[in-house]
Design an enzyme around this catalytic site. Structure first.
Site, PDB file in Angstrom:
ATOM      1  N   LYS A 259       7.628 -13.980  -9.719  1.00  0.00           N
ATOM      2  CA  LYS A 259       6.293 -13.592 -10.179  1.00  0.00           C
ATOM      3  C   LYS A 259       5.558 -14.757 -10.849  1.00  0.00           C
ATOM      4  CE  LYS A 259       5.923  -9.331  -8.876  1.00  0.00           C
ATOM      5  NZ  LYS A 259       4.861  -8.936  -7.921  1.00  0.00           N
TER       6      LYS A 259
ATOM      7  N   TRP B 270      21.368   4.546 -22.789  1.00  0.00           N
ATOM      8  CA  TRP B 270      21.910   3.193 -22.851  1.00  0.00           C
ATOM      9  C   TRP B 270      21.400   2.508 -24.110  1.00  0.00           C
ATOM     10  CZ3 TRP B 270      22.120   0.242 -17.542  1.00  0.00           C
ATOM     11  CH2 TRP B 270      22.919   0.975 -16.651  1.00  0.00           C
TER      12      TRP B 270
ATOM     13  N   GLY C 119       0.787  -1.228   0.000  1.00  0.00           N
ATOM     14  CA  GLY C 119       0.000   0.000   0.000  1.00  0.00           C
ATOM     15  C   GLY C 119       0.813   1.269   0.000  1.00  0.00           C
TER      16      GLY C 119
ATOM     17  N   LYS D 286      16.951  12.200 -14.942  1.00  0.00           N
ATOM     18  CA  LYS D 286      18.149  12.517 -15.716  1.00  0.00           C
ATOM     19  C   LYS D 286      17.969  13.805 -16.530  1.00  0.00           C
ATOM     20  CE  LYS D 286      20.201   9.106 -17.890  1.00  0.00           C
ATOM     21  NZ  LYS D 286      20.566   8.100 -18.927  1.00  0.00           N
TER      22      LYS D 286
ATOM     23  N   HIS E  81      12.762   2.681 -12.711  1.00  0.00           N
ATOM     24  CA  HIS E  81      12.529   2.131 -14.036  1.00  0.00           C
ATOM     25  C   HIS E  81      12.723   3.241 -15.076  1.00  0.00           C
ATOM     26  CE1 HIS E  81      11.227  -1.878 -12.875  1.00  0.00           C
ATOM     27  NE2 HIS E  81      10.533  -1.337 -11.883  1.00  0.00           N
TER      28      HIS E  81
ATOM     29  N   SER F  43       3.958  -9.224 -13.504  1.00  0.00           N
ATOM     30  CA  SER F  43       4.806  -8.296 -14.261  1.00  0.00           C
ATOM     31  C   SER F  43       5.016  -8.854 -15.658  1.00  0.00           C
ATOM     32  CB  SER F  43       6.157  -8.134 -13.565  1.00  0.00           C
ATOM     33  OG  SER F  43       7.111  -7.545 -14.423  1.00  0.00           O
ATOM     34  N   SER F  44       5.181  -7.964 -16.633  1.00  0.00           N
ATOM     35  CA  SER F  44       5.401  -8.425 -18.001  1.00  0.00           C
ATOM     36  C   SER F  44       6.755  -9.100 -18.181  1.00  0.00           C
ATOM     37  CB  SER F  44       5.266  -7.257 -18.983  1.00  0.00           C
ATOM     38  OG  SER F  44       6.205  -6.236 -18.687  1.00  0.00           O
ATOM     39  N   CYS F  45       7.631  -9.032 -17.159  1.00  0.00           N
ATOM     40  CA  CYS F  45       8.915  -9.720 -17.260  1.00  0.00           C
ATOM     41  C   CYS F  45       8.750 -11.237 -17.186  1.00  0.00           C
ATOM     42  CB  CYS F  45       9.887  -9.236 -16.188  1.00  0.00           C
ATOM     43  SG  CYS F  45       9.464  -9.768 -14.528  1.00  0.00           S
TER      44      CYS F  45
ATOM     45  N   TYR G 298      13.512 -11.893 -10.451  1.00  0.00           N
ATOM     46  CA  TYR G 298      12.211 -11.266 -10.199  1.00  0.00           C
ATOM     47  C   TYR G 298      11.120 -11.988 -10.984  1.00  0.00           C
ATOM     48  CZ  TYR G 298       8.725  -7.494  -9.914  1.00  0.00           C
ATOM     49  OH  TYR G 298       7.592  -6.746  -9.711  1.00  0.00           O
TER      50      TYR G 298
ATOM     51  N   ARG H 111       9.376  -0.227 -25.610  1.00  0.00           N
ATOM     52  CA  ARG H 111       8.738  -0.579 -24.353  1.00  0.00           C
ATOM     53  C   ARG H 111       7.308  -0.028 -24.315  1.00  0.00           C
ATOM     54  NH1 ARG H 111      12.343  -3.443 -24.297  1.00  0.00           N
ATOM     55  NH2 ARG H 111      13.909  -3.867 -22.698  1.00  0.00           N
TER      56      ARG H 111
ATOM     57  N   GLY I 166       3.496   1.586  -1.963  1.00  0.00           N
ATOM     58  CA  GLY I 166       4.137   1.671  -3.268  1.00  0.00           C
ATOM     59  C   GLY I 166       3.308   2.463  -4.262  1.00  0.00           C
ATOM     60  N   MET I 167       3.820   2.568  -5.478  1.00  0.00           N
ATOM     61  CA  MET I 167       3.156   3.379  -6.490  1.00  0.00           C
ATOM     62  C   MET I 167       1.746   2.863  -6.798  1.00  0.00           C
ATOM     63  SD  MET I 167       4.300   4.322 -10.404  1.00  0.00           S
ATOM     64  CE  MET I 167       4.537   2.616 -10.906  1.00  0.00           C
ATOM     65  N   VAL I 168       1.607   1.571  -7.090  1.00  0.00           N
ATOM     66  CA  VAL I 168       0.290   1.031  -7.402  1.00  0.00           C
ATOM     67  C   VAL I 168      -0.616   1.109  -6.180  1.00  0.00           C
ATOM     68  CG1 VAL I 168      -0.991  -1.046  -8.045  1.00  0.00           C
ATOM     69  CG2 VAL I 168       1.120  -0.470  -9.236  1.00  0.00           C
ATOM     70  N   GLY I 169      -0.096   0.717  -5.011  1.00  0.00           N
ATOM     71  CA  GLY I 169      -0.906   0.713  -3.800  1.00  0.00           C
ATOM     72  C   GLY I 169      -1.453   2.075  -3.443  1.00  0.00           C
TER      73      GLY I 169
END
Length: 311
Positions: A140, A203, A12, A188, A180, A107-109, A136, A210, A14-17
């Site tokens: 998942k 990089w 809760g 940056k 991310h 996650s899409s990973c 990770y 993405r 975190g960003m999504v929470g």
């Protein structure tokens, strides 16, 4: 007046929470957002005790140890083991407490590294994972399979998995150590603009693609799922259905920030998969699509960054 349904949101803070807490109707739901002081989800006894005591009607599992390529490469053991523990303990504690519905954020990973585009839910476990975030991803995938096994043994329960594309927005992580792509670019480019730098390094060659969705769109979809978890497919991608190149993201952020320099390319740095684009046919059939444009999402995220993080 009927009692509000109790919804437990792990992660809760975190960003999504945090965004989901704001999106849910608090007249309809009693929302629980325990901190690590309330419950340590990586500890089995703590997780079981807390969820058994609270007995929520639905759990939205958004907790986890997250980070970008640098963090995943530096600490693969931590990203595998901690996320394994957190996922398994949350799901099994919910099952033990008789929780009827659980929405597991994956996650899409979890998708194989060599497919690239049109990633359908049936492609999971069909090939080798991207090495830069393999730990990770394995954690998942395990949580997703655990939800599948719960439904197999207990068909009356709604333990479902949502696979979002990459996300960004308010309450994201902006520090280079654990950010991310989009928040890293915002940090940056903002600093380059403040220093009046004439160049920024990217990089790779900037052509990798993405799919990034604004987090408020995701939580709108999650709120729909919380309202009727039975209607949610067992496993479902949530994304845009289209993507942009790394170069596109840099240029979009530069336009929002007002930086007008040029880009250089470091081909020695890792970039991960060349493309990772979700198939969203199940999502469309479910009756939902995100609505925020890339520029609008970046503008709102940059406003949050200026307020909360800029020096």
């Amino acid at each position: 007046m009927s009692a509000r349904e109790k919804v437990l949101i792990t992660g809760g803070s975190g960003m999504v929470g945090k965004n989901l807490v704001s999106a849910l109707d608090h007249n309809r739901y009693e929302v629980l957002t325990p901190t690590s002081l309330d419950v340590d989800l990586s500890d089995k006894r703590s997780a079981f005790n807390y969820i058994d005591k609270q007995r929520p009607g639905i759990v939205v599992h958004a907790a986890g140890i997250v980070g970008g390529i640098q963090a995943n490469l530096a600490e693969p053991i931590r990203f595998l083991t901690k996320n394994l523990e957190i996922g398994a303990n949350t799901i099994l504690a919910s099952l033990n407490a008789g929780v009827a519905s659980l929405i597991n954020l994956s996650s899409s990973c979890v998708y194989p590294k060599d497919i690239g585009s049109n990633l359908t839910e049936d492609d999971i476990l069909s090939g080798k994972l991207e090495p830069t975030n393999e730990g990770y991803a394995l954690a998942k995938i395990t949580a997703m399979r655990l939800c599948d096994f719960v439904r197999r043994e207990h068909p009356e329960l709604n333990y479902k998995s949502v696979v979002p594309c990459n996300l960004y927005g308010p309450w994201d992580k902006f520090h280079p150590k654990n950010s991310h792509l989009i928040p890293a670019i915002i940090h940056k480019v903002h600093n380059a603009n403040q220093r009046q730098d004439s160049q920024i390094e990217i990089w790779g060659d900037g052509t990798a693609r993405r799919e990034f969705m604004y987090v408020a769109d995701l939580v709108d979809g999650l709120a729909k799922a919380v309202a009727d978890p039975c209607a949610l497919p067992d496993t479902m991608n949530m994304g845009l259905g289209y993507d942009f190149s790394i170069q596109d993201y840099y240029e979009a952020v530069a336009g929002v920030v007002g930086w007008s320099g040029s880009f250089t390319y470091n081909l020695s740095k890792p970039v991960g998969m060349k493309q990772k684009l979700l198939n969203v046919e199940r999502q469309r059939a479910w009756g939902w699509q995100p609505t925020t444009s890339l520029v609008d999402g970046i503008k709102r995220t940059y406003q949050f960054y200026l307020k909360e993080h800029a020096q």
